[in-house]
Each structure stands twice: as structure tokens, then as C-alpha cells.
Design an enzyme around this catalytic site. Structure first.
Site, PDB file in Angstrom:
ATOM      1  N   ARG A 115      30.834  16.663 -18.288  1.00 28.25           N
ATOM      2  CA  ARG A 115      31.124  15.701 -19.361  1.00 28.25           C
ATOM      3  C   ARG A 115      32.212  16.248 -20.293  1.00 28.25           C
ATOM      4  O   ARG A 115      33.054  15.516 -20.794  1.00 28.25           O
ATOM      5  CB  ARG A 115      29.858  15.396 -20.166  1.00 28.25           C
ATOM      6  CG  ARG A 115      28.792  14.630 -19.399  1.00 28.25           C
ATOM      7  CD  ARG A 115      29.090  13.157 -19.283  1.00 28.25           C
ATOM      8  NE  ARG A 115      29.085  12.483 -20.572  1.00 28.25           N
ATOM      9  CZ  ARG A 115      29.166  11.162 -20.711  1.00 28.25           C
ATOM     10  NH1 ARG A 115      29.250  10.372 -19.642  1.00 28.25           N
ATOM     11  NH2 ARG A 115      29.166  10.612 -21.897  1.00 28.25           N
ATOM     12  N   ASN A 140      39.561   4.722 -17.973  1.00 24.93           N
ATOM     13  CA  ASN A 140      39.288   6.118 -18.337  1.00 24.93           C
ATOM     14  C   ASN A 140      39.010   7.023 -17.144  1.00 24.93           C
ATOM     15  O   ASN A 140      38.436   8.100 -17.292  1.00 24.93           O
ATOM     16  CB  ASN A 140      38.224   6.210 -19.436  1.00 24.93           C
ATOM     17  CG  ASN A 140      36.871   5.702 -18.988  1.00 24.93           C
ATOM     18  OD1 ASN A 140      36.678   5.387 -17.822  1.00 24.93           O
ATOM     19  ND2 ASN A 140      35.925   5.653 -19.908  1.00 24.93           N
ATOM     20  N   HIS A 169      33.965   8.631 -13.956  1.00 24.27           N
ATOM     21  CA  HIS A 169      32.600   8.530 -14.465  1.00 24.27           C
ATOM     22  C   HIS A 169      31.895   9.864 -14.258  1.00 24.27           C
ATOM     23  O   HIS A 169      32.096  10.522 -13.239  1.00 24.27           O
ATOM     24  CB  HIS A 169      31.817   7.441 -13.717  1.00 24.27           C
ATOM     25  CG  HIS A 169      30.341   7.512 -13.980  1.00 24.27           C
ATOM     26  ND1 HIS A 169      29.769   6.896 -15.078  1.00 24.27           N
ATOM     27  CD2 HIS A 169      29.340   8.181 -13.345  1.00 24.27           C
ATOM     28  CE1 HIS A 169      28.464   7.169 -15.079  1.00 24.27           C
ATOM     29  NE2 HIS A 169      28.182   7.942 -14.040  1.00 24.27           N
ATOM     30  N   ARG A 191      40.323  12.777 -19.363  1.00 27.59           N
ATOM     31  CA  ARG A 191      40.698  11.530 -20.053  1.00 27.59           C
ATOM     32  C   ARG A 191      41.763  11.772 -21.118  1.00 27.59           C
ATOM     33  O   ARG A 191      42.664  10.949 -21.314  1.00 27.59           O
ATOM     34  CB  ARG A 191      39.448  10.889 -20.652  1.00 27.59           C
ATOM     35  CG  ARG A 191      38.523  10.270 -19.609  1.00 27.59           C
ATOM     36  CD  ARG A 191      37.179   9.923 -20.199  1.00 27.59           C
ATOM     37  NE  ARG A 191      36.328   9.190 -19.264  1.00 27.59           N
ATOM     38  CZ  ARG A 191      35.043   8.930 -19.484  1.00 27.59           C
ATOM     39  NH1 ARG A 191      34.452   9.360 -20.591  1.00 27.59           N
ATOM     40  NH2 ARG A 191      34.333   8.256 -18.607  1.00 27.59           N
ATOM     41  N   GLU A 202      21.666   8.462 -10.402  1.00 29.07           N
ATOM     42  CA  GLU A 202      22.973   8.100  -9.849  1.00 29.07           C
ATOM     43  C   GLU A 202      23.240   8.792  -8.510  1.00 29.07           C
ATOM     44  O   GLU A 202      23.783   8.171  -7.593  1.00 29.07           O
ATOM     45  CB  GLU A 202      24.067   8.414 -10.875  1.00 29.07           C
ATOM     46  CG  GLU A 202      23.982   7.467 -12.077  1.00 29.07           C
ATOM     47  CD  GLU A 202      24.861   7.846 -13.263  1.00 29.07           C
ATOM     48  OE1 GLU A 202      24.837   7.103 -14.262  1.00 29.07           O
ATOM     49  OE2 GLU A 202      25.572   8.880 -13.199  1.00 29.07           O
ATOM     50  N   TYR A 224      25.910   0.343 -13.378  1.00 28.57           N
ATOM     51  CA  TYR A 224      26.131   0.065 -14.797  1.00 28.57           C
ATOM     52  C   TYR A 224      24.984  -0.712 -15.430  1.00 28.57           C
ATOM     53  O   TYR A 224      25.162  -1.318 -16.491  1.00 28.57           O
ATOM     54  CB  TYR A 224      27.451  -0.699 -14.974  1.00 28.57           C
ATOM     55  CG  TYR A 224      28.683   0.180 -14.874  1.00 28.57           C
ATOM     56  CD1 TYR A 224      28.809   1.338 -15.658  1.00 28.57           C
ATOM     57  CD2 TYR A 224      29.737  -0.146 -14.028  1.00 28.57           C
ATOM     58  CE1 TYR A 224      29.944   2.139 -15.578  1.00 28.57           C
ATOM     59  CE2 TYR A 224      30.876   0.649 -13.946  1.00 28.57           C
ATOM     60  CZ  TYR A 224      30.974   1.793 -14.732  1.00 28.57           C
ATOM     61  OH  TYR A 224      32.093   2.580 -14.663  1.00 28.57           O
ATOM     62  N   LYS A 240      37.438   6.642 -10.634  1.00 28.65           N
ATOM     63  CA  LYS A 240      37.506   5.185 -10.647  1.00 28.65           C
ATOM     64  C   LYS A 240      38.824   4.700 -10.009  1.00 28.65           C
ATOM     65  O   LYS A 240      39.731   5.503  -9.767  1.00 28.65           O
ATOM     66  CB  LYS A 240      37.386   4.698 -12.101  1.00 28.65           C
ATOM     67  CG  LYS A 240      36.063   5.100 -12.777  1.00 28.65           C
ATOM     68  CD  LYS A 240      35.989   4.550 -14.206  1.00 28.65           C
ATOM     69  CE  LYS A 240      34.772   5.075 -14.950  1.00 28.65           C
ATOM     70  NZ  LYS A 240      34.663   4.485 -16.319  1.00 28.65           N
ATOM     71  N   THR A 277      34.758   9.129 -24.168  1.00 31.89           N
ATOM     72  CA  THR A 277      34.859   7.844 -23.456  1.00 31.89           C
ATOM     73  C   THR A 277      36.226   7.184 -23.627  1.00 31.89           C
ATOM     74  O   THR A 277      36.792   6.659 -22.673  1.00 31.89           O
ATOM     75  CB  THR A 277      33.742   6.889 -23.952  1.00 31.89           C
ATOM     76  OG1 THR A 277      32.487   7.543 -23.761  1.00 31.89           O
ATOM     77  CG2 THR A 277      33.752   5.580 -23.195  1.00 31.89           C
ATOM     78  N   PHE A 297      31.207  -5.899 -22.498  1.00 30.23           N
ATOM     79  CA  PHE A 297      32.204  -5.442 -21.526  1.00 30.23           C
ATOM     80  C   PHE A 297      31.628  -5.242 -20.122  1.00 30.23           C
ATOM     81  O   PHE A 297      32.339  -4.813 -19.219  1.00 30.23           O
ATOM     82  CB  PHE A 297      32.893  -4.166 -22.012  1.00 30.23           C
ATOM     83  CG  PHE A 297      31.953  -3.048 -22.390  1.00 30.23           C
ATOM     84  CD1 PHE A 297      31.435  -2.187 -21.433  1.00 30.23           C
ATOM     85  CD2 PHE A 297      31.590  -2.862 -23.716  1.00 30.23           C
ATOM     86  CE1 PHE A 297      30.571  -1.162 -21.785  1.00 30.23           C
ATOM     87  CE2 PHE A 297      30.722  -1.835 -24.077  1.00 30.23           C
ATOM     88  CZ  PHE A 297      30.218  -0.987 -23.105  1.00 30.23           C
TER      89      PHE A 297
HETATM   90  P1  DAT Z   1      31.065   7.168 -20.509  1.00 33.09           P
HETATM   91  O1  DAT Z   1      31.845   6.668 -19.301  1.00 33.09           O
HETATM   92  O2  DAT Z   1      31.892   8.108 -21.345  1.00 33.09           O
HETATM   93  O3  DAT Z   1      29.724   7.709 -20.141  1.00 33.09           O
HETATM   94  P2  DAT Z   1      29.621   4.846 -21.484  1.00 33.09           P
HETATM   95  O4  DAT Z   1      28.553   5.200 -20.506  1.00 33.09           O
HETATM   96  O5  DAT Z   1      29.227   4.639 -22.891  1.00 33.09           O
HETATM   97  O6  DAT Z   1      30.821   5.899 -21.444  1.00 33.09           O
HETATM   98  O7  DAT Z   1      30.318   3.503 -20.998  1.00 33.09           O
HETATM   99  C1  DAT Z   1      30.566   3.262 -19.620  1.00 33.09           C
HETATM  100  C2  DAT Z   1      31.965   2.736 -19.472  1.00 33.09           C
HETATM  101  O8  DAT Z   1      32.077   1.491 -20.157  1.00 33.09           O
HETATM  102  C3  DAT Z   1      33.035   3.619 -20.110  1.00 33.09           C
HETATM  103  O9  DAT Z   1      33.484   4.612 -19.216  1.00 33.09           O
HETATM  104  C4  DAT Z   1      34.109   2.643 -20.453  1.00 33.09           C
HETATM  105  C5  DAT Z   1      33.360   1.366 -20.774  1.00 33.09           C
HETATM  106  N1  DAT Z   1      33.150   1.191 -22.213  1.00 33.09           N
HETATM  107  C6  DAT Z   1      32.303   1.876 -22.998  1.00 33.09           C
HETATM  108  N2  DAT Z   1      32.358   1.449 -24.269  1.00 33.09           N
HETATM  109  C7  DAT Z   1      33.259   0.448 -24.277  1.00 33.09           C
HETATM  110  C8  DAT Z   1      33.788  -0.414 -25.277  1.00 33.09           C
HETATM  111  N3  DAT Z   1      33.380  -0.334 -26.537  1.00 33.09           N
HETATM  112  N4  DAT Z   1      34.726  -1.317 -24.904  1.00 33.09           N
HETATM  113  C9  DAT Z   1      35.139  -1.414 -23.635  1.00 33.09           C
HETATM  114  N5  DAT Z   1      34.693  -0.631 -22.633  1.00 33.09           N
HETATM  115  C10 DAT Z   1      33.783   0.270 -22.959  1.00 33.09           C
HETATM  116 MG    MG Z   2      28.064   6.762 -19.291  1.00 35.71          MG
END
Ligand code: DAT
Ligand code: MG
Length: 149
Positions: free
Chosen positions: A85, A112, A115, A102, A126, A49, A9, A91, A57
Site C-alpha cells: 500500500r 490510479n 489496486h 501513483r 481478494e 468492488y 488496472k 488513492t 463512482f
Molecule cells: P484504494 O484503491 O486506494 O484502496 P478505495 O478502495 O477507497 O481506494 O477506492 C477504490 C477505487 O475507487 C480507487 O482506487 C479509485 C476509486 N475512488 C475512490 N474514491 C473515489 C472518489 N472519491 N471519486 C472517484 N473515484 C474514487
Molecule cells: Mg481499496
């Protein structure tokens, strides 16, 4: 062969962690089959996303991933989706285990660094969202016999 989609990112790029992050997947033994450096469009960000569209968010996710250049990659190997992962970590970087990307380099969930696809179905989706078939290279690394029995 299993493939996953990974993207460094804008925070990872701005912090000069591109080499460090790629190194972890390379030295683990996975095979790079696609790589590009790009400015992500709002359309691509929203599609990427899409599963988070209803989350509060979502707007900040889209804003952040389009805020600077991203390194998009496809990596290949047995079990690469789940293993990547683990290499990436939880996350929230604050609680991610030390030793993970991370856990080693971040402190905030909105920064973080990377991705990674979370399952075979999302990986397929993806990979084809971010790359055309012509952008992916099938090749046989000479290291293979030293990595596989
Ligand atoms: P990951 O990136 O570990 O797969 P995710 O798919 O649940 O996590 O979420 C996508 C992204 O969204 C993540 O990298 C950071 C952001 N995110 C997730 N949960 C969040 C939260 N509770 N508050 C703010 N940002 C969040
Ligand atoms: Mg994810």
C-alpha cells in the site's frame, strides 16, 4: 506467510507500465506467487468492488476495470499488505507522494494505475476471488538469505 492481491488496472497496462510496476515489488524483495493477464468480467469487477457498491463512482469503477486487460498478481512476504500500500501510494495520484507508483505516474483518481488489498481480511478475500489455489505457486527464492537476517 502473508500474501496480498495486487492488480495493474487497464491504464497501467495501456500506458506500458506493467514492467515498471512489477519491478518495484520485485526489487523491494517480495515474492511473486501468482500472476495472470485477463479481461475482467462485469461479475468479477462487481464482486471485487462490492464494498463500494453504494458509492456514486461504483458504475465507473466497474466500467473502467472491465475496459481493457488487467494484470492480476499475488505477492508474498512479511508485512507485504501494508508495505505494498505504501509502494502504491495514496488513492488520489495528484496528492500521492512522489516515489510511490501513483505519485510518480498518475494525476487522476479514476486513473490510479493499480489496486492493492488494504488489510489481511480483504487480502484473503481478494486472493481467493481472483485466483484458485492451483494458480498460486509456493516457492523458495534463492535470494532469501540475502533479504532476511
Ligand atoms: P484504494 O484503491 O486506494 O484502496 P478505495 O478502495 O477507497 O481506494 O477506492 C477504490 C477505487 O475507487 C480507487 O482506487 C479509485 C476509486 N475512488 C475512490 N474514491 C473515489 C472518489 N472519491 N471519486 C472517484 N473515484 C474514487
Ligand atoms: Mg481499496
Amino acid at each position: 506467510m502473508e500474501r496480498t492481491f495486487l492488480a495493474i488496472k487497464p491504464d497501467g497496462v495501456q500506458r506500458g507500465l506493467v514492467g515498471e510496476i512489477i519491478r518495484r515489488f520485485e526489487t523491494k524483495g517480495f515474492t511473486l506467487v501468482g500472476l495472470k493477464f485477463l479481461q475482467v468480467s462485469k461479475e468479477l469487477a462487481e464482486q471485487h468492488y462490492d464494498v463500494h457498491r453504494e458509492r456514486p463512482f461504483f458504475p465507473s469503477l466497474v466500467e473502467f476495470i472491465t475496459s481493457g486487460p488487467v494484470v492480476a498478481m499475488v505477492w508474498e512476504g512479511d508485512g507485504v499488505i501494508a508495505s505494498a500500500r505504501k509502494i502504491i501510494g495514496a488513492t488520489n495520484p495528484l496528492t500521492a507522494e512522489p516515489g510511490t507508483i501513483r505519485g510518480d505516474f498518475g494525476i487522476n483518481i479514476g486513473r490510479n494505475l493499480i489496486h492493492g488489498s488494504d488489510a489481511p481480511e480483504t487480502a484473503q478475500k481478494e486472493v481467493s476471488l481472483w485466483f484458485t489455489d492451483a494458480e498460486l505457486v509456493s516457492w523458495q527464492p534463492h535470494l532469501t538469505p540475502w533479504l532476511h537476517e
